[in-house]
Write an enzyme that holds these catalytic residues in place. Structure first.
Site, short mmCIF file in Angstrom:
data_model
loop_
_atom_site.label_atom_id
_atom_site.label_comp_id
_atom_site.label_asym_id
_atom_site.label_seq_id
_atom_site.Cartn_x
_atom_site.Cartn_y
_atom_site.Cartn_z
N CYS A 16 2.69 -0.56 2.86
CA CYS A 16 2.96 0.78 3.38
C CYS A 16 2.00 1.81 2.74
CB CYS A 16 4.43 1.14 3.17
SG CYS A 16 4.93 2.57 4.14
N HIS A 64 8.00 -3.51 4.77
CA HIS A 64 8.40 -3.60 3.36
C HIS A 64 9.05 -4.95 3.06
CE1 HIS A 64 7.69 0.59 2.06
NE2 HIS A 64 7.89 0.87 3.33
N GLU A 78 9.63 -6.11 0.14
CA GLU A 78 10.50 -5.98 -1.04
C GLU A 78 11.88 -5.44 -0.67
OE1 GLU A 78 8.05 -4.03 -0.29
OE2 GLU A 78 8.93 -2.02 -0.32
#
Lengths: 267, 1007
Positions: free
Chosen positions: A95, A223, A225
């Site tokens: 990102c 994302h 994570e």
């Protein structure tokens, strides 16, 4: 020796906690280092195998997302970064980190040029920041070490400036080189799509992530994570009833590939 | 030297801002527009070499792939929008302070500046200058904070446009004035009103008496104050007292003595402080019984012990007045401001989650009176402000609701809240305790001080009208604050400070004044405060509410280390003075004393107000109407009502999963687009514990009876938590509440004021009764009392003043610990063949319902209110909630949803289209006690009910658990994507396609 991961923080970067948690889960040593400390002593980059440029709102995304941070890399860390790349180490940018990578010229890295900006990420076609989960198709012909063994992904995007733009020559070259790693995909057939909201930003060729020619530097908008736990899945209750709840969050796989690569090649 | 860098999208590249602006102009004004092209303009007022300028253009301001440096442009009309002097320009200041130095490797000087503007180049042959002005002022800019320049192409050809920098030219001389209070009562009131002090006569007289006291005068002489101030307050002192004693800071109404008379029962009573009687004392008692409340109602936020490792810290604020004048700035300041409450609680918490609640006028309103912003603009601006504030700070949104009513057109309500966590102990000390000791150094951390936000606290304690002051409006800067909070958490863990609090309402006067209470005194120098620009008088520095600042107390031996770390993190920290045990609040400007007040007088000198409250039950018309024939259509219309319809378009723009902790998200279901009853988030990585978050609200019940409104919203918040798998509070289960009042009292002790105060008394009584019944401790709350608007109209040539009040608005928030998040449940149906149950009894309680509103508007153009407002039977509710918790604990449920606004009909539809499976339901099986009407059963908003689905093999076990409650199996989940409801006569009353219903629900506020 354990794989060592460097996560620069500060200036409005904000995905450090979940990112660090994943690497620790995988047995890596991971340090959060404030950008100012890194700029004061750039040599510390040498102690690490992986540089993880996390997401966030670095410098508030003022002027353009990631541009100020890209200048920190270009103006203050360039020597060490080029050295880091030359020694076959790994970089991942998610990102805000991806925006930083392309604006600093670290991607796409054509012919060993890790300095020139060739592509950009601009304002979504919708004109809005949006948080939504998207289906992603993985290019199996890409040599990206991060996506090894992964066919598809379902991850959240959370950005206002995620639309890939470049000239046709660069895009064509990315395609020819199989540097396009991730595509926004249709939930129906799993194929790359330009249809909103499955393609959340109108990205050229439905690109969601690219790597450099070596496959070691990887930038992506979604994302990974944010999917460290199966319970992060927006519909996990439905998966559970269907008996399909995964044992771990599939976002971990990307980091595991990176860590395994380090174990095999760099330690 | 001045440089202007004008950046545009290359030909062929999409100009998203331009395209969206064109659409907005067309939909807002119905003008014909050919195109709108936009330019970003960076103006730099600094000494730069030619080479440096080129470097900045190439590497910073222009994206070479899609943008170019624009020179001559052609257009019909040109509009340039930029901030007024003194308004925070976040992009400009980042450019100056961070971006340019990163490239040039040198800092720009203090008097050099960068500012940004946006140009809109409009092509349209139809527009007149007046039209363009309307576009500029009504749509593109807010004249309160922005300047607009409008020029036609022909004018531009004739003369070159001049652009001046929005710099504040500060005055050179500094003034300290005395206020002569030895004047008549009328004069005293005039001083208060003209100074926006919001002090009433009695308070002004108390201040006057203080400054005439012999010992005070002697002491002021002794320390060498100027003779002019011996028996008169300085401006700094009067301002400081006004801030400290403001309704906003001291909650004067909540702490007043109230003579309450209930005309219904004839009972009269004397209430000494609503807050102590109905909130603090009962909550503390419940908290003591339960054992896990760590801190309530005294620090900036409340705190509870979540487990052995962490405390949860929680606070909700309102930011109504500024949001009415400048929605974006008001709202971003609201969210970034409430962030500082957990940050300034105990030793300082890490910020985890944000929540919001908004009340607006209808975005489809046609006309608004002069001086009022259009509700669509307010809505868009408020959302954008909280979106930017939260997203840029990396704090996910975990809950958000909107409520619409025309009265909020004049006075929107903006609730913003933040949940934080901190370790139970930090460096061996309990984290929720803090203390400043004599000798500790006062350090201000974070942003600089300007005139922005002066009088915020007193302003929010006054009613709004067209001439409301604008200096109270400011724009928050989340990035400066994020850097500060990252730094402070690091300093906290290194034990570098002892005490911390935020600079919010009242600025330094409050933050230092509050901390000085720990050791009974302080002395500090305003000349040391870093300023955004020169020319602020000492009193302005003292009370300025410039954002992004915290005040800390540091032990002298740790000052150096604190300042060094601050510098390394790019955060400004400044020593202002020290705490001492002098009994005085002592402020200087250089060596001149500008304020010297007894600590006791400052904090305890405020006289208590005495107020009267009289309750007389209002009686509304009981609507009498035929049941609509077309119930399919009725359900569709209900789904599309503003208070029911989808708000996804806005919700998606909030980052709701940064940190990766979300377990039940804001939006759930097969297509992830229907709001969940409550959200659940992890607080720690690798744990199976979670925090559930939900709220209750319904201002439409307030008109009938604020007692039952309060009971209903407490029940709503609780049952939302129960619905996702939570449990009622116990010694082992953390479950707490927060109360946030937005009331509408414009005049005290008038007939209207007495009634409104009685409404407040009733709400408080219900709060105490139901928190006691459910054993929920409130740990924090807030009130905003003057949500009224003075509308000045000319009727028949006469000027009249009309007070428009919001309905009494209360938000009750519930937070609960979930021990095992894997056992939580969501609201969407999940499997055909599952059995559908309704739990709890439905009454014909349609008073204040959305259905009555709809029918009234349809039949007579004005909503029906009715009288039969929903009530709460806490004993049967608790039994139901315990049984539901047992069922979710045993994983017997596939889905569960609690009906709120719109009742069973709306809840059934949402449940079905969220899950993507149909339902077949028989209304005859719904447990119901009331007049036999399909529409009543479908749309009554009775409390304490659930609709849930159970797999058929779990039927027996489920029914065994539910056996002591009222429940009934009312139907079955079907594969066919239709909602089929049999009416009380056994015929199909509703037979509608889910897609169709979902569209009706999505269209109202869709894209």
């Amino acid at each position: 020796m354990k794989p060592r991961v460097l996560v620069p923080v500060g200036y409005g970067l904000n995905c450090e906690e979940e990112t660090v948690y994943i690497y620790r889960l995988l047995g890596a040593e991971v340090d959060k280092v404030h950008m100012n400390d890194l700029i004061e002593n750039p040599k510390i980059i040498r102690d690490y195998h992986i540089l993880d440029l996390i997401g966030g709102f670095v410098d508030g995304d003022h002027i353009a997302a990631g541009i100020i941070h890209a200048n920190r890399l270009r103006y203050d860390l360039e020597g060490e970064l080029q050295e880091f790349i030359q020694t076959d180490k790994l970089i991942i940018g998610i990102c805000n980190g991806f925006q930083t990578l392309v604006k600093a010229g670290l991607l796409p890295g054509f012919e060993g040029d890790y300095k020139s900006q060739r592509i950009t990420l601009i304002c979504n076609d919708s004109g809005k920041f949006e948080d939504r989960w998207v289906h992603l198709a993985v290019n199996r012909d890409s040599n990206c070490i991060w996506t090894k063994g992964i066919e598809k992904l379902y991850l959240p995007v959370r950005h206002g400036e995620g639309k890939i733009r470049s000239d046709p020559f660069v895009l064509d070259k990315l395609k020819q080189n199989d540097q396009i790693v991730l595509f926004y995909a249709s939930p129906v057939d799993g194929k790359p799509t330009m249809i909103y909201p499955h393609n959340p930003n109108g990205s050229d060729m439905a690109i969601a992530g690219i790597c450099d020619p070596t496959g070691r530097i990887f930038g992506l908008m979604p994302h990974r994570e944010a999917f460290w736990s199966p319970y992060n899945h927006p519909k996990w209750h439905r998966l559970k009833i269907a008996g399909k709840l995964p044992r771990e969050g599939p976002g971990i796989k990307l980091s595991r590939n990176g860590i395994e690569y380090v174990r095999e090649h760099l330690i | 030297m001045s440089f202007r860098i004008k950046v545009g999208s290359k030909p062929g590249e999409k100009d998203v801002l331009g395209e969206n602006t064109k659409k907005e102009i067309e939909s807002f004004f119905h003008f014909n527009i050919d195109s709108v092209v936009t330019r970003k303009v960076y103006s730099i007022d600094a000494t730069l070499s030619e080479k440096e300028l080129q470097l900045l253009e190439r590497d910073l301001f222009i994206d070479a792939i899609t943008e170019y440096l624009c020179e001559e442009d052609t257009f019909d009309w040109f509009i340039e929008v930029g901030y007024k002097p003194g308004v925070t320009d976040n992009v400009g200041s980042t450019s100056k302070n961070v971006a340019i130095p990163a490239i040039l490797h040198r800092k720009l000087k203090d008097d050099e500046s960068v500012w940004t503007t946006t140009q809109y180049l409009i092509n349209s042959e139809d527009l007149t200058e007046n039209d363009v002005e309307r576009i500029g002022i009504k749509l593109l800019a807010n004249p309160i904070i922005e300047d607009v320049k409008i020029v036609s192409y022909d004018q531009m050809k004739k003369e070159e446009l001049k652009f001046t920098s929005p710099k504040i030219k500060g005055k050179q001389d500094i003034n300290i004035n005395a206020y002569n209070l030895n004047v008549s009562d009328e004069e005293l009131i005039k001083i208060s009103t003209e100074g926006v002090l919001a002090l009433i006569l009695e308070e002004m007289k108390t201040i006057k008496e203080y400054f005439n006291k012999e010992d005070v005068i002697v002491e002021r002489k002794r320390i060498g104050m100027d003779e002019a101030f011996w028996d008169k307050p300085t401006d700094a002192e009067l301002e400081c007292l006004a801030q400290t004693w403001s309704e906003h800071c001291k909650h004067k109404i909540f702490n007043s003595i109230i003579h309450h008379k209930d005309e219904e029962t004839g009972k009269e009573e004397l209430i000494d402080s609503l807050f102590n009687t109905y909130i603090k004392n009962p909550s503390n008692k419940i908290g003591d019984e339960l054992g896990w409340v760590a801190s309530s109602f005294h620090d900036n936020a409340g705190a509870v012990k979540f487990n052995d490792r962490i405390l949860v810290v929680d606070k909700i604020e309102t930011h109504n007045s500024p949001s009415a004048l400048e929605p974006y700035g008001g709202a971003i300041t609201g969210i970034v401001g409430v962030n500082r409450d957990p940050m300034g609680t105990g030793k300082g918490a890490k910020l985890m989650f944000n929540v919001f609640g908004y009340c607006f006028g209808s975005p489809h309103t046609k006309e608004v009176p002069e001086g009022v912003l259009h509700p669509k603009r307010i809505r868009d601006g408020v959302h954008k402000g909280v979106i930017d504030g939260g997203n840029q700070s990396g704090i996910p949104l975990v809950s958000g609701w909107e409520f619409f009513d025309e009265r909020y057109t004049f006075r929107p309500i903006v609730y913003c809240g933040t949940i934080g966590v901190m370790p139970v102990e930090i460096n061996g000390e309990p984290s929720h305790l803090k203390k400043a000791d004599p000798g500790n150094v006062i350090i201000m951390v974070g942003g600089r001080v300007g005139k922005d936000g002066i009088h915020g606290a007193t302003f929010s304690s006054a009613e709004l009208d067209k001439e409301s002051p604008v200096q109270a409006v400011q724009i928050g800067d989340p990035i400066t604050q994020k850097k500060m909070s990252d730094f402070l958490l690091g300093a906290r863990d290194l034990d570098l400070y002892k005490c911390i609090t935020d600079n919010g309402a009242g600025g330094l006067s409050s933050s230092v004044g509050e901390m000085a209470r720990y050791c009974n005194g302080c002395k500090f120098d305003l000349k040391k405060v870093p300023l955004k620009y020169q020319g602020l008088d000492p009193w302005e520095i003292l009370v300025s509410e410039s954002q992004e600042r915290m005040t800390v107390a540091v032990e002298p031996e740790k000052v150096e280390q604190f300042l060094e770390l601050s510098k390394k993190r790019g955060v400004e920290s400044t020593i202002l003075g020290y705490f001492e045990n002098s009994g005085r609040f002592h402020v200087t400007y250089g060596d001149k004393t500008v304020a010297y007040l007894d600590m006791e007088f400052l904090h305890e000198g405020l006289p208590k107000m005495e107020l009267e409250a009289i309750w007389k039950r209002p009686i509304f018309e009981d609507p009498d109407f035929e049941q609509p024939k077309e119930m399919n259509k009725t359900l569709e219309v209900m789904l599309g009502r503003l208070n029911i319809c989808s708000k996804e378009e806005k919700l998606r723009q909030y980052d709701h999963e940064v940190k990766g902790l979300s377990v039940i998200k804001l939006l759930v279901g097969e297509e992830c687009d229907v709001p969940s009853d409550a959200t659940v988030s992890f607080l720690e990585y690798g744990s199976m514990e979670g925090l559930a978050v939900a709220e209750g609200k319904n201002p439409h019940y307030s008109e009938i009876d604020t007692y039952h409104m309060t009971a209903s919203i407490i029940d709503e918040a609780i049952r939302r938590i129960i619905a996702i798998g939570g449990k009622l509070p116990s010694k082992n289960t953390v479950f707490y509440g927060l109360d946030n009042f937005c009331w509408n009292i414009s005049t005290l002790n008038s007939e209207e004021g007495k009634f409104k105060l009685a409404q407040l008394v009733r709400a408080n009584k219900a709060l105490a009764d139901y928190c006691e019944a459910f054993k929920i401790p409130c740990i924090s709350g807030k009130d905003s009392m003057k949500n009224v608007w003075k509308l000045r109209e000319t009727v028949n040539g006469k000027k009249v003043e009309k007070i428009i009040s919001i309905p009494p608005t209360l938000m009750f928030s519930a937070r609960a610990k979930i021990n095992d998040i894997s056992k939580t449940v969501t609201m969407d149906v999940k499997k055909p063949g599952d059995l559908i149950y309704v739990i709890g009894l439905t009454f014909d309680e349609l008073g204040g319902s959305e259905y009555y509103s709809y029918i009234g508007e349809k039949l007579r153009g004005k909503r029906y209110i009715g009288n039969n407002v929903p009530k709460v039977d806490a004993e049967s509710a608790k039994k139901i909630y315990r049984s539901i918790s047992e069922a979710t604990g045993k994983e017997l449920l596939h889905s569960i949803h609690t009906p709120t606004i719109g009742g069973l009909g709306v809840a059934l539809a949402k449940k079905a289209f969220a899950g993507g499976y149909g339902m077949e339901v028989d209304l005859r099986k719904v447990p119901y006690d009331g007049k036999s009407r399909n529409d009543y059963v479908l749309f009554s908003q009775s409390n304490s009910r659930f609709i849930l689905t159970v797999p058929s093999e779990k039927k027996e076990e489920f029914e065994r658990i539910m056996r002591e409650n009222i429940y009934s199996q009312i139907g079955i989940v079907i594969q066919d994507t239709k909602l089929k409801i049999k009416g009380l006569d056994g015929n199909f009353l509703i037979d509608s396609d889910l897609d169709f219903l979902k569209k009706a629900w999505k269209n109202t506020l869709g894209n």
